[in-house]
Design a protein around this motif. Structure first.
Motif, mmCIF file in Angstrom:
data_model
loop_
_atom_site.group_PDB
_atom_site.id
_atom_site.type_symbol
_atom_site.label_atom_id
_atom_site.label_comp_id
_atom_site.label_asym_id
_atom_site.label_seq_id
_atom_site.Cartn_x
_atom_site.Cartn_y
_atom_site.Cartn_z
ATOM 1 N N ILE A 1 0.850 -1.203 0.000
ATOM 2 C CA ILE A 1 0.000 0.000 0.000
ATOM 3 C C ILE A 1 0.884 1.251 0.000
ATOM 4 C CG2 ILE A 1 -1.616 1.352 1.426
ATOM 5 C CD1 ILE A 1 -2.778 -1.432 2.320
ATOM 6 N N ARG A 2 1.932 1.204 0.833
ATOM 7 C CA ARG A 2 2.836 2.361 0.939
ATOM 8 C C ARG A 2 3.549 2.585 -0.393
ATOM 9 N NH1 ARG A 2 6.393 0.877 5.383
ATOM 10 N NH2 ARG A 2 7.642 0.074 3.720
ATOM 11 N N THR A 3 4.010 1.504 -0.992
ATOM 12 C CA THR A 3 4.747 1.613 -2.254
ATOM 13 C C THR A 3 3.840 2.126 -3.370
ATOM 14 O OG1 THR A 3 5.972 -0.312 -1.559
ATOM 15 C CG2 THR A 3 6.265 0.340 -3.835
ATOM 16 N N SER A 4 2.625 1.597 -3.418
ATOM 17 C CA SER A 4 1.733 2.007 -4.507
ATOM 18 C C SER A 4 1.284 3.457 -4.337
ATOM 19 C CB SER A 4 0.537 1.076 -4.620
ATOM 20 O OG SER A 4 -0.197 1.140 -3.434
ATOM 21 N N ALA A 5 1.267 3.946 -3.091
ATOM 22 C CA ALA A 5 0.906 5.353 -2.856
ATOM 23 C C ALA A 5 2.109 6.253 -3.127
ATOM 24 C CB ALA A 5 0.426 5.541 -1.426
ATOM 25 N N LYS A 6 3.273 5.618 -3.391
ATOM 26 C CA LYS A 6 4.530 6.324 -3.672
ATOM 27 C C LYS A 6 4.842 7.378 -2.609
ATOM 28 C CE LYS A 6 4.577 5.518 -8.609
ATOM 29 N NZ LYS A 6 4.941 4.161 -8.384
ATOM 30 N N THR A 7 4.549 7.028 -1.393
ATOM 31 C CA THR A 7 4.866 7.920 -0.278
ATOM 32 C C THR A 7 5.164 7.056 0.940
ATOM 33 O OG1 THR A 7 4.029 9.613 1.194
ATOM 34 C CG2 THR A 7 2.388 8.154 0.249
ATOM 35 N N THR A 8 5.949 7.524 1.838
ATOM 36 C CA THR A 8 6.272 6.737 3.020
ATOM 37 C C THR A 8 5.373 7.102 4.187
ATOM 38 O OG1 THR A 8 7.931 8.338 3.625
ATOM 39 C CG2 THR A 8 8.679 6.384 2.429
ATOM 40 N N GLN A 9 4.602 8.153 4.032
ATOM 41 C CA GLN A 9 3.741 8.517 5.156
ATOM 42 C C GLN A 9 2.463 9.214 4.710
ATOM 43 O OE1 GLN A 9 7.070 10.822 6.744
ATOM 44 N NE2 GLN A 9 5.643 12.499 6.986
ATOM 45 N N LEU A 10 1.441 9.003 5.473
ATOM 46 C CA LEU A 10 0.162 9.640 5.202
ATOM 47 C C LEU A 10 0.171 11.039 5.825
ATOM 48 C CD1 LEU A 10 -1.970 6.540 6.105
ATOM 49 C CD2 LEU A 10 -1.606 7.457 3.809
ATOM 50 N N PRO A 11 -0.699 11.973 5.339
ATOM 51 C CA PRO A 11 -0.677 13.349 5.849
ATOM 52 C C PRO A 11 -0.777 13.427 7.373
ATOM 53 C CG PRO A 11 -2.187 13.164 3.996
ATOM 54 C CD PRO A 11 -1.697 11.793 4.288
ATOM 55 N N GLU A 12 -1.647 12.571 7.967
ATOM 56 C CA GLU A 12 -1.819 12.664 9.424
ATOM 57 C C GLU A 12 -0.574 12.197 10.187
ATOM 58 O OE1 GLU A 12 -3.622 10.703 7.466
ATOM 59 O OE2 GLU A 12 -3.955 8.723 8.350
ATOM 60 N N LYS A 13 0.353 11.557 9.456
ATOM 61 C CA LYS A 13 1.573 11.083 10.130
ATOM 62 C C LYS A 13 2.772 11.966 9.815
ATOM 63 C CE LYS A 13 -0.230 6.465 10.330
ATOM 64 N NZ LYS A 13 -0.299 5.164 9.720
ATOM 65 N N GLU A 14 2.517 13.094 9.220
ATOM 66 C CA GLU A 14 3.601 14.024 8.886
ATOM 67 C C GLU A 14 4.312 14.465 10.168
ATOM 68 O OE1 GLU A 14 3.559 17.937 6.253
ATOM 69 O OE2 GLU A 14 2.213 16.389 5.488
ATOM 70 N N GLY A 15 5.607 14.501 10.113
ATOM 71 C CA GLY A 15 6.362 14.936 11.284
ATOM 72 C C GLY A 15 6.718 13.799 12.230
ATOM 73 N N TRP A 16 6.201 12.570 11.939
ATOM 74 C CA TRP A 16 6.523 11.425 12.796
ATOM 75 C C TRP A 16 7.965 11.003 12.545
ATOM 76 C CZ3 TRP A 16 2.273 7.208 13.658
ATOM 77 C CH2 TRP A 16 1.083 7.823 14.101
ATOM 78 N N THR A 17 8.616 10.509 13.577
ATOM 79 C CA THR A 17 9.975 9.998 13.400
ATOM 80 C C THR A 17 9.884 8.617 12.742
ATOM 81 O OG1 THR A 17 9.993 8.841 15.500
ATOM 82 C CG2 THR A 17 10.730 11.158 15.515
ATOM 83 N N LEU A 18 11.029 8.144 12.236
ATOM 84 C CA LEU A 18 11.059 6.822 11.601
ATOM 85 C C LEU A 18 10.641 5.740 12.605
ATOM 86 C CD1 LEU A 18 11.703 5.194 9.058
ATOM 87 C CD2 LEU A 18 14.064 5.025 9.848
ATOM 88 N N ASP A 19 11.131 5.874 13.838
ATOM 89 C CA ASP A 19 10.769 4.898 14.875
ATOM 90 C C ASP A 19 9.261 4.873 15.110
ATOM 91 O OD1 ASP A 19 13.299 4.066 15.234
ATOM 92 O OD2 ASP A 19 13.691 5.202 17.071
ATOM 93 N N GLU A 20 8.674 6.059 15.118
ATOM 94 C CA GLU A 20 7.217 6.147 15.343
ATOM 95 C C GLU A 20 6.454 5.505 14.179
ATOM 96 O OE1 GLU A 20 6.797 10.207 18.055
ATOM 97 O OE2 GLU A 20 6.966 10.371 15.877
ATOM 98 N N LEU A 21 6.947 5.764 12.956
ATOM 99 C CA LEU A 21 6.281 5.174 11.787
ATOM 100 C C LEU A 21 6.375 3.650 11.805
ATOM 101 C CD1 LEU A 21 7.412 7.681 9.015
ATOM 102 C CD2 LEU A 21 5.051 7.228 9.693
ATOM 103 N N ILE A 22 7.565 3.152 12.168
ATOM 104 C CA ILE A 22 7.755 1.686 12.219
ATOM 105 C C ILE A 22 6.866 1.085 13.301
ATOM 106 C CG2 ILE A 22 9.422 -0.136 12.791
ATOM 107 C CD1 ILE A 22 11.563 1.638 11.378
ATOM 108 N N ALA A 23 6.828 1.758 14.462
ATOM 109 C CA ALA A 23 6.001 1.257 15.568
ATOM 110 C C ALA A 23 4.528 1.243 15.157
ATOM 111 C CB ALA A 23 6.196 2.123 16.806
ATOM 112 N N ASP A 24 4.127 2.269 14.420
ATOM 113 C CA ASP A 24 2.728 2.355 13.969
ATOM 114 C C ASP A 24 2.415 1.207 13.010
ATOM 115 O OD1 ASP A 24 0.175 3.841 13.673
ATOM 116 O OD2 ASP A 24 0.852 3.978 11.594
ATOM 117 N N GLU A 25 3.362 0.931 12.107
ATOM 118 C CA GLU A 25 3.146 -0.149 11.143
ATOM 119 C C GLU A 25 3.117 -1.507 11.846
ATOM 120 O OE1 GLU A 25 4.605 0.675 7.234
ATOM 121 O OE2 GLU A 25 5.408 -1.356 7.117
#
Lengths: 195, 185
Positions: A90-114
């Protein structure tokens, strides 16, 4: 006869697959095909994407057969792997690593969320598998009635009565008995103990 | 959870509540009965999970994943001897007891078939140790002397596989491939 899904039976099949027995490997794929394939489909992925997730998940299992120490965890391992693969797709097909509501999140936070998302998706998948296994323990008439009543596209009583050749008035009492049978099978499998 | 006699009359009503229908009598009872309150919770969870859609992978997708592991073709054991007097499949079906002996390379497998009221008891003996025996449904325990035993309701389901390392040897049922037609030895 339904597949034997006890941890001991899974362990024997895993052991044979580890030794290169292709029939044991085929049995594993067949036993867990619906568990794995349902995950991308429930997440709204196309059948092509779902097939890719399916292949990636079983390829990961094939490569890591030696790492499944506890056979009881295999359904969870498969569903977490499939969930992660879906999220990656889903992330790859959206060609983005983060959704708007997750802007500003650290990499650790994004990984934890996933990780949390994959965990949540896999929990539903494993519970659905447990219910499917319990359904195989009750009689076919009950199984058909409950699936017609409660599956996603739940049918009207009249349609169910026609399909099962059952008087409409019998559906209510039969439903109660069948639900109790299923609940009892689930209780034996400790389905309710993890609340 | 054991349902009390007084609660049994509310079974259908509790199923109504769990299904999202109204049932005043059951609602009042559940509010006063801890067991039925717990039962309602269990039924709601069950119904919620039943509503989660299940999908099956197309057969070609399943086959592709199954093909990840290259298949090993089993070796068919050769029938070396039989105590069956008459030729043909019917001989095995009508016999009360008979023996077959199979061979594959240096391995010899003696199989004794005994009719029981509810099917067949099969005793086997391997001339070598270290083989795993896979029965019709699951592995069969092999004793140190190479003997093993299992039961089937139908003789046609008595085929087994022997596994050791990379080798798989298939021992067919007496009804397969004209086994029962073997001459007496």
């Amino acid at each position: 006869m339904p597949p034997n899904d006890s941890p001991a039976a899974i362990e024997r099949t895993l052991e044979r697959a580890r030794s290169g027995d292709s029939r044991a490997w085929s049995a594993l794929v067949e036993q867990f095909e619906s568990l794995v394939y349902s995950i991308p489909r429930r997440m709204g992925l196309s059948s092509d994407d779902a097939s890719d997730v399916f292949q990636s998940t079983f390829l990961a299992l094939y490569r890591h057969l030696d790492r499944i120490d506890n056979p009881a965890t295999l359904p969870k391992w498969l569903s977490v792997t499939a969930s992660r693969e879906c999220l990656r797709l889903i992330r790859t097909s959206a060609k983005t690593t983060q959704l708007p509501e997750k802007e500003g999140w650290t990499l650790d936070e994004l990984i934890a969320d996933e990780d949390a998302s994959a965990e949540e998706i896999s929990l539903i998948a494993v519970r659905r598998l447990e219910v499917s296994q319990a359904l195989l323990q009750i009689n076919e008439r009950c199984r058909n009635l409950l699936m017609l009543l409660y599956s996603e596209e739940g049918k009207e009583y009249r349609e169910i009565a026609d399909e099962l050749s059952m008087p409409i008035g019998a559906i209510g009492p039969t439903r109660a008995r069948c639900l109790e049978k299923l609940r009892s099978a689930l209780q034996k499998a400790k389905f309710f103990d993890r609340d | 959870m054991n349902m009390k006699k007084a609660c049994e009359q509310y079974c259908e009503g509790i199923a109504d509540l769990a299904s999202g229908l109204s049932n005043a009598g059951a609602e009042i009872h559940v509010a006063e009965c801890a067991d039925c309150f717990a039962l309602l919770g269990h039924l709601r969870q069950t119904i919620e999970v039943l509503g989660v859609a299940e999908f099956h992978a197309p057969i070609d997708v399943v086959r592709r994943a199954q093909g990840l592991m290259p298949s090993r073709q089993p070796i068919l054991a050769r029938l070396a001897a039989s105590t069956l007097q008459a030729a043909g499949v019917r001989a095995a079906q009508s016999a009360e007891a008979f023996q077959l002996r199979f061979e594959s390379g240096d391995l010899s497998i003696r199989m004794m078939y005994d009719r029981e009221p509810d099917g067949w008891t099969i005793l086997g003996r391997l001339s070598e140790v270290g083989w795993e025996v896979l029965g019709p449904l699951e592995p069969i325990e092999v004793a140190k002397d190479g003997s093993f035993q299992f039961k089937v309701s139908d003789l046609a389901d008595s085929a087994i596989d022997l596994l050791r390392g990379e080798t798989i040897i298939h021992i067919p049922s007496p009804l397969e491939d004209g086994n029962a037609a073997a001459s007496d030895h």
